[in-house]
Design an enzyme around this catalytic site. Structure first.
Site, mmCIF file in Angstrom:
data_model
loop_
_atom_site.group_PDB
_atom_site.id
_atom_site.type_symbol
_atom_site.label_atom_id
_atom_site.label_comp_id
_atom_site.label_asym_id
_atom_site.label_seq_id
_atom_site.Cartn_x
_atom_site.Cartn_y
_atom_site.Cartn_z
ATOM 1 N N THR A 140 0.825 -1.211 0.000
ATOM 2 C CA THR A 140 0.000 0.000 0.000
ATOM 3 C C THR A 140 0.855 1.255 0.000
ATOM 4 O OG1 THR A 140 -1.695 -1.205 1.204
ATOM 5 C CG2 THR A 140 -1.826 1.193 1.290
ATOM 6 N N GLY A 179 2.612 -2.922 8.240
ATOM 7 C CA GLY A 179 2.796 -3.182 9.664
ATOM 8 C C GLY A 179 4.255 -3.433 10.007
ATOM 9 N N GLU A 421 -6.000 -5.733 4.312
ATOM 10 C CA GLU A 421 -6.125 -6.960 3.515
ATOM 11 C C GLU A 421 -7.280 -6.866 2.545
ATOM 12 O OE1 GLU A 421 -3.234 -9.099 4.513
ATOM 13 O OE2 GLU A 421 -3.755 -8.709 2.435
HETATM 14 C C1 LIG Z 1 -9.194 -4.879 -5.832
HETATM 15 C C2 LIG Z 1 -8.525 -6.155 -6.395
HETATM 16 C C3 LIG Z 1 -9.197 -7.339 -5.829
HETATM 17 C C4 LIG Z 1 -8.607 -6.145 -7.931
HETATM 18 O O1 LIG Z 1 -7.944 -5.039 -8.399
HETATM 19 P P1 LIG Z 1 -8.178 -4.463 -9.908
HETATM 20 O O2 LIG Z 1 -7.130 -3.480 -10.162
HETATM 21 O O3 LIG Z 1 -9.587 -4.096 -10.071
HETATM 22 O O4 LIG Z 1 -7.987 -5.682 -10.877
HETATM 23 P P2 LIG Z 1 -6.719 -6.575 -11.102
HETATM 24 O O5 LIG Z 1 -5.647 -6.253 -10.147
HETATM 25 O O6 LIG Z 1 -6.354 -6.534 -12.559
HETATM 26 O O7 LIG Z 1 -7.331 -7.977 -10.765
HETATM 27 C C5 LIG Z 1 -8.490 -8.360 -11.501
HETATM 28 C C6 LIG Z 1 -8.411 -9.843 -11.668
HETATM 29 O O8 LIG Z 1 -7.483 -10.434 -10.754
HETATM 30 C C7 LIG Z 1 -8.181 -11.302 -9.841
HETATM 31 N N1 LIG Z 1 -7.616 -11.106 -8.512
HETATM 32 C C8 LIG Z 1 -7.551 -9.952 -7.840
HETATM 33 N N2 LIG Z 1 -6.968 -10.171 -6.651
HETATM 34 C C9 LIG Z 1 -6.656 -11.499 -6.588
HETATM 35 C C10 LIG Z 1 -6.059 -12.355 -5.610
HETATM 36 N N3 LIG Z 1 -5.673 -11.877 -4.405
HETATM 37 N N4 LIG Z 1 -5.881 -13.657 -5.893
HETATM 38 C C11 LIG Z 1 -6.290 -14.149 -7.085
HETATM 39 N N5 LIG Z 1 -6.888 -13.411 -8.058
HETATM 40 C C12 LIG Z 1 -7.064 -12.096 -7.794
HETATM 41 C C13 LIG Z 1 -9.618 -10.821 -9.881
HETATM 42 O O9 LIG Z 1 -10.484 -11.887 -9.538
HETATM 43 C C14 LIG Z 1 -9.762 -10.455 -11.335
HETATM 44 O O10 LIG Z 1 -9.825 -11.659 -12.051
HETATM 45 P P3 LIG Z 1 -10.618 -11.659 -13.477
HETATM 46 O O11 LIG Z 1 -9.805 -10.772 -14.357
HETATM 47 O O12 LIG Z 1 -12.021 -11.132 -13.184
HETATM 48 O O13 LIG Z 1 -10.599 -13.119 -13.858
HETATM 49 C C15 LIG Z 1 -7.075 -6.239 -5.921
HETATM 50 O O14 LIG Z 1 -6.224 -5.367 -6.486
HETATM 51 C C16 LIG Z 1 -6.964 -6.152 -4.397
HETATM 52 O O15 LIG Z 1 -6.901 -7.178 -3.779
HETATM 53 N N6 LIG Z 1 -6.991 -4.919 -3.760
HETATM 54 C C17 LIG Z 1 -6.908 -4.854 -2.290
HETATM 55 C C18 LIG Z 1 -5.495 -4.618 -1.875
HETATM 56 C C19 LIG Z 1 -5.193 -5.329 -0.590
HETATM 57 O O16 LIG Z 1 -5.871 -6.273 -0.189
HETATM 58 N N7 LIG Z 1 -4.128 -4.887 0.073
HETATM 59 C C20 LIG Z 1 -3.647 -5.531 1.239
HETATM 60 C C21 LIG Z 1 -2.273 -5.029 1.562
HETATM 61 S S1 LIG Z 1 -1.494 -6.027 2.745
HETATM 62 C C22 LIG Z 1 -2.337 -5.726 4.200
HETATM 63 O O17 LIG Z 1 -3.287 -4.978 4.288
HETATM 64 C C23 LIG Z 1 -1.797 -6.527 5.327
HETATM 65 C C24 LIG Z 1 -2.507 -6.305 6.650
HETATM 66 C C25 LIG Z 1 -2.097 -7.386 7.603
HETATM 67 C C26 LIG Z 1 -1.889 -6.898 9.009
HETATM 68 O O18 LIG Z 1 -1.676 -5.665 9.212
HETATM 69 O O19 LIG Z 1 -1.936 -7.756 9.908
HETATM 70 C C1 LIG Z 2 -4.214 -1.342 10.570
HETATM 71 C C2 LIG Z 2 -3.803 -1.469 9.116
HETATM 72 C C3 LIG Z 2 -2.742 -2.299 8.762
HETATM 73 C C4 LIG Z 2 -2.325 -2.391 7.430
HETATM 74 N N1 LIG Z 2 -1.237 -3.175 7.119
HETATM 75 C C5 LIG Z 2 -0.791 -3.176 5.834
HETATM 76 C C6 LIG Z 2 0.393 -3.912 5.491
HETATM 77 O O1 LIG Z 2 0.986 -4.571 6.347
HETATM 78 N N2 LIG Z 2 0.841 -3.872 4.204
HETATM 79 C C7 LIG Z 2 0.192 -3.153 3.233
HETATM 80 O O2 LIG Z 2 0.655 -3.138 2.090
HETATM 81 N N3 LIG Z 2 -0.961 -2.460 3.527
HETATM 82 C C8 LIG Z 2 -1.437 -2.457 4.796
HETATM 83 N N4 LIG Z 2 -2.582 -1.759 5.103
HETATM 84 C C9 LIG Z 2 -3.257 -0.996 4.055
HETATM 85 C C10 LIG Z 2 -4.583 -1.664 3.673
HETATM 86 O O3 LIG Z 2 -4.350 -2.863 3.005
HETATM 87 C C11 LIG Z 2 -5.359 -0.679 2.779
HETATM 88 O O4 LIG Z 2 -5.723 0.421 3.588
HETATM 89 C C12 LIG Z 2 -6.611 -1.358 2.219
HETATM 90 O O5 LIG Z 2 -6.219 -2.259 1.196
HETATM 91 C C13 LIG Z 2 -7.634 -0.354 1.684
HETATM 92 O O6 LIG Z 2 -7.070 0.421 0.667
HETATM 93 P P1 LIG Z 2 -7.165 2.025 0.790
HETATM 94 O O7 LIG Z 2 -6.662 2.437 2.105
HETATM 95 O O8 LIG Z 2 -6.558 2.568 -0.446
HETATM 96 O O9 LIG Z 2 -8.735 2.346 0.790
HETATM 97 P P2 LIG Z 2 -9.559 2.919 -0.449
HETATM 98 O O10 LIG Z 2 -9.651 1.904 -1.520
HETATM 99 O O11 LIG Z 2 -9.070 4.274 -0.797
HETATM 100 O O12 LIG Z 2 -11.018 2.996 0.245
HETATM 101 C C14 LIG Z 2 -11.687 4.233 0.455
HETATM 102 C C15 LIG Z 2 -13.141 4.035 0.030
HETATM 103 O O13 LIG Z 2 -13.169 3.851 -1.393
HETATM 104 C C16 LIG Z 2 -14.004 2.737 -1.729
HETATM 105 N N5 LIG Z 2 -13.536 2.098 -2.976
HETATM 106 C C17 LIG Z 2 -12.259 1.989 -3.396
HETATM 107 N N6 LIG Z 2 -12.186 1.309 -4.566
HETATM 108 C C18 LIG Z 2 -13.466 0.983 -4.890
HETATM 109 C C19 LIG Z 2 -14.080 0.273 -5.976
HETATM 110 N N7 LIG Z 2 -13.344 -0.225 -6.975
HETATM 111 N N8 LIG Z 2 -15.424 0.113 -5.959
HETATM 112 C C20 LIG Z 2 -16.164 0.606 -4.938
HETATM 113 N N9 LIG Z 2 -15.662 1.301 -3.899
HETATM 114 C C21 LIG Z 2 -14.332 1.489 -3.880
HETATM 115 C C22 LIG Z 2 -13.830 1.797 -0.552
HETATM 116 O O14 LIG Z 2 -14.944 0.902 -0.464
HETATM 117 C C23 LIG Z 2 -13.773 2.770 0.634
HETATM 118 O O15 LIG Z 2 -15.097 3.037 1.067
HETATM 119 C C24 LIG Z 2 -3.011 -1.656 6.430
HETATM 120 C C25 LIG Z 2 -4.108 -0.834 6.774
HETATM 121 C C26 LIG Z 2 -4.516 -0.754 8.107
HETATM 122 C C27 LIG Z 2 -5.695 0.124 8.461
#
Ligand SMILES: CC(C)(COP(=O)(O)OP(=O)(O)OC[C@H]1O[C@@H](n2cnc3c(N)ncnc32)[C@H](O)[C@@H]1OP(=O)(O)O)[C@@H](O)C(=O)NCCC(=O)NCCSC(=O)CCCC(=O)O
Ligand SMILES: Cc1cc2nc3c(=O)[nH]c(=O)nc-3n(C[C@H](O)[C@H](O)[C@H](O)COP(=O)(O)OP(=O)(O)OC[C@H]3O[C@@H](n4cnc5c(N)ncnc54)[C@H](O)[C@@H]3O)c2cc1C
Length: 603
Positions: A140, A179, A421
């Site tokens: 992120t 984190g 996540e």
């Molecule tokens: C929003 C999506 C789901 C899709 O993004 P997009 O740009 O619209 O499309 P794209 O990247 O081209 O992907 C579309 C395509 O990729 C697939 N895909 C997306 N994510 C995954 C996956 N995880 N595994 C397997 N497949 C995945 C989707 O199903 C789509 O597939 P399709 O093209 O429809 O067949 C993806 O980018 C995403 O997962 N965004 C959320 C980011 C996230 O989860 N960040 C986490 C950072 S780490 C963290 O927060 C750790 C915290 C832990 C802690 O603090 O303890």
């Molecule tokens: C406590 C904590 C720990 C974290 N740890 C990590 C880490 O270890 N590593 C890491 O890489 N990241 C980490 N993150 C980041 C976290 O993964 C992101 O904050 C999360 O993926 C959400 O992305 P964003 O902050 O850009 O929210 P945004 O996507 O900007 O969300 C803002 C609003 O926009 C809306 N929105 C965004 N896109 C769409 C869409 N396509 N359609 C409809 N609505 C949409 C959302 O629903 C939301 O209401 C952490 C965050 C927190 C709070």
């Protein structure tokens, strides 16, 4: 021991130990869990009475001390620190703090083992496993989290040196939130846009050293720090990171699937999304984490509601608040939801392990399905659990607002899971595409002349609602199927069936509008559901304390004065208040500083 709790336990109609064993997977599993947990509960370093009276810096310091103690304990007890080692999972599972090991093992190391080549695994996994390096997962950025493809950090291949140059080209490309990035980690798996021969190939993962292994100082080109105070997660140094042309060897790109040859030729993976695997693992873990957090809050609120007597319902009769149907309607559905999510969490872990081994052997077909269901369930369980935990806290009345309640810390640690996540709305939208009725809506919008993106956005609310319904249906079905498969005595099965029926009927009642709108149920049938709920609440009432006892949470894990096993609430509350730092002196120094002058002044 509170007399009320003693009576509750005496009145139970089932064997509490049998339910504990059932939830743990058998008596042997219970024995192993308790044996491992005793290592933590009998080590003073893991517990601080004054934990909730510390400053942010003291809390961070304490979390790193716990991190060190955990690693020492694992080495002493020869417990291998891997997310797929049950003893390690049991050990970290009884530490109610967010400590660095979670990301180091669950995302940093798992990214390398999932996406690294054999050679890369041979080099980096032993360093990570033996804590010769501390890693995190830095994806992120300040301006992008959800839109992974929109990340701006670049990794440009320099053929002459066979190196990648990592750079944060804009302020918005600053890595933000990872984190334990700010102060703790000296390495990170970094998500960056890969450039070679002036062409961009999208997001790939790179191992980058951030700090010197001798003095922990940031390396040249690295600007790094903590992002400041947050709503909760106060043990975690979520950090920021800027990279100013930091050079890393070509071999630091995780190349099990995609590759860059020494000459700079890009070799694509069979499925680009395999790069996202680390996120899927944590989403799966969060389903079970939500269940445990809601079970903890239910335990505190139900025990306290059995101890708390309030308001006369007849002269001289002040009932337990747990006897009020409104209190039962608040708490018993949370208890049922915690059990339902526990079974869903078990299903998700089993499914992940099955598909993960297929993916590791190169079969990627199930990746998309795993992504869809893990995203949807992560969103649904974290949303529902955070809401349910707050219901439990409010059900404790005034003392529920004191830190002595203990539910606040459960809430503050679960709340970010609706965002991290994968922000939940966005995660729902990953499961919605599988729901037929929504597809019909999308087709209708397309026929009206909208393009796909516009139709998708216009149908967004229905898509999210469809995803929630899909997840809810899955959880009910999985709950009933899991109960069927379990061996239970008739007395236990009777209790568990009542709770499962309460979960199902409560879900219908909570979403009555959808059932009416879809024509699936009539108003009359929905009234039957309400009547059934009342009957089930009274059935569950007799065993509610015994069921939460069966979760078998140690008082040291719950850290709750209201929910302690012995129910000695009022003495504990009074002693806890007296120990508050604010009560260290009979008269606080602010008196002489300010109040005394006020009293003397001629205002
Ligand atoms: C929003 C999506 C789901 C899709 O993004 P997009 O740009 O619209 O499309 P794209 O990247 O081209 O992907 C579309 C395509 O990729 C697939 N895909 C997306 N994510 C995954 C996956 N995880 N595994 C397997 N497949 C995945 C989707 O199903 C789509 O597939 P399709 O093209 O429809 O067949 C993806 O980018 C995403 O997962 N965004 C959320 C980011 C996230 O989860 N960040 C986490 C950072 S780490 C963290 O927060 C750790 C915290 C832990 C802690 O603090 O303890
Ligand atoms: C406590 C904590 C720990 C974290 N740890 C990590 C880490 O270890 N590593 C890491 O890489 N990241 C980490 N993150 C980041 C976290 O993964 C992101 O904050 C999360 O993926 C959400 O992305 P964003 O902050 O850009 O929210 P945004 O996507 O900007 O969300 C803002 C609003 O926009 C809306 N929105 C965004 N896109 C769409 C869409 N396509 N359609 C409809 N609505 C949409 C959302 O629903 C939301 O209401 C952490 C965050 C927190 C709070």
């Amino acid at each position: 021991m509170s007399e009320s709790l003693q009576t509750e336990r005496k009145n139970a109609t089932f064997n509490i130990k049998e339910l504990t064993d059932t939830l743990n997977g058998g008596p042997e599993e219970t024995r192993k869990r308790k044996q491992i947990e005793s290592l933590v509960f009998n080590t003073p370093a893991f517990h601080r009475q004054d934990r909730f009276q510390l400053s942010r810096e003291e809390i961070y310091d304490y979390s790193i001390k716990v991190y060190g103690e955990l690693i020492k304990l694992c080495k002493k007890e020869n417990i291998e620190i891997r997310y797929d080692n049950p003893d390690y999972v049991r050990l970290v599972g009884c530490i109610p703090e967010e400590i660095p090991v979670g990301l180091h093992v669950g995302m940093f190391s798992s990214s390398i083992s999932d996406q690294g080549t054999e050679e890369q695994q041979k080099k980096w996994i032993p360093l990570a496993r033996n804590f010769k390096i501390f890693g995190t997962y830095a994806q992120t950025e300040l301006a992008h989290g959800t839109f992974v493809r929109g990340l701006e950090t670049t990794a440009t291949y320099d053929e002459s040196k066979q190196e990648f140059i990592l750079n944060s080209p804009t302020i918005t490309s600053t890595k933000w939130w990872p984190g334990f990035l700010g102060r703790t980690s000296n390495h990170a798996v970094i998500a960056a846009q890969l450039y070679t021969k002036s062409k961009c190939y999208g997001i790939h993962m790179f191992i980058v050293q951030l700090r010197d292994l001798k003095d922990h100082k940031p390396l040249p080109g690295v600007t790094i720090g903590d992002i400041g105070d947050k709503f909760g997660f106060d043990t975690v140094d979520n950090g920021f990171l800027r990279l100013d042309n930091v050079h890393i060897p070509r071999e630091n790109m995780l190349m099990k699937y995609a590759k860059v040859t020494p000459e700079g030729k890009y070799l694509p993976p069979t499925n680009a999304k395999v790069a996202y695997s680390a996120m899927t693992l944590i989403r799966v873990v969060l389903v079970r984490g939500s269940a445990k957090a809601l079970a903890s809050a239910s335990t505190i609120a139900i025990r306290y509601s059995a101890v708390r007597h309030q308001t006369e319902t007849a002269p001289g009769k002040e009932p337990q608040v747990l006897d009020y149907v409104t209190q039962q309607y608040k708490l018993f559905p949370q208890l049922a939801t915690a059990l339902a999510f526990g079974f869903a969490g078990n299903y998700m872990i089993d499914t992940f392990n099955k598909i993960h081994s297929e993916i590791s052997s190169g079969q990627l077909d199930a990746l998309s399905e795993l992504h869809g269901i893990s995203s949807g369930l992560k969103a649904y369980t974290t949303d529902t659990a955070t809401a349910g935990i707050e219901v439990c806290r409010r059900a404790c009345g005034g003392h529920g607002y004191s830190n002595a309640c203990g539910i606040q810390h459960i809430y503050a640690n679960v709340l970010p899971c609706v965002t991290l996540e994968g922000e939940n709305t966005v995660m729902y939208l990953q499961a919605a595409s599988k729901v037929i009725s929504t597809i019909k809506r999308l087709e209708q919008l397309r026929r009206s002349g909208m393009d796909q993106d516009e139709a998708w956005n216009t149908a967004g609310i229905e898509l999210v609602q469809a995803a929630k319904a899909h997840c809810h249906y899955f959880i009910v079905k999985n709950y009933l199927r899991s109960l069927e498969k379990l061996n239970m005595t008739p007395s236990l099965r009777k209790v568990m069936n009542s709770i499962a029926l309460l979960y199902g009927n409560y879900g219908i009642d909570e979403n009555a509008g959808d059932f009416l709108e879809s024509g699936f149920m009539t108003g009359e049938q929905l009234n039957l559901v309400k009547a059934k709920i009342l009957q089930l609440l009274s059935e569950v009432r007799r065993n509610a304390v015994a069921v939460v006892d069966a979760f078998d949470f140690d008082d040291k894990y719950l850290r709750s004065i209201l929910g302690a096993y012995d129910g000695d609430v009022y003495n504990r509350l009074y002693n806890w208040a007296k120990s508050s730092p604010l009560n260290k002196t009979e008269v606080h120094s602010s008196y002489t500083e300010y109040l005394q002058q006020l009293l003397k002044s001629k205002l």
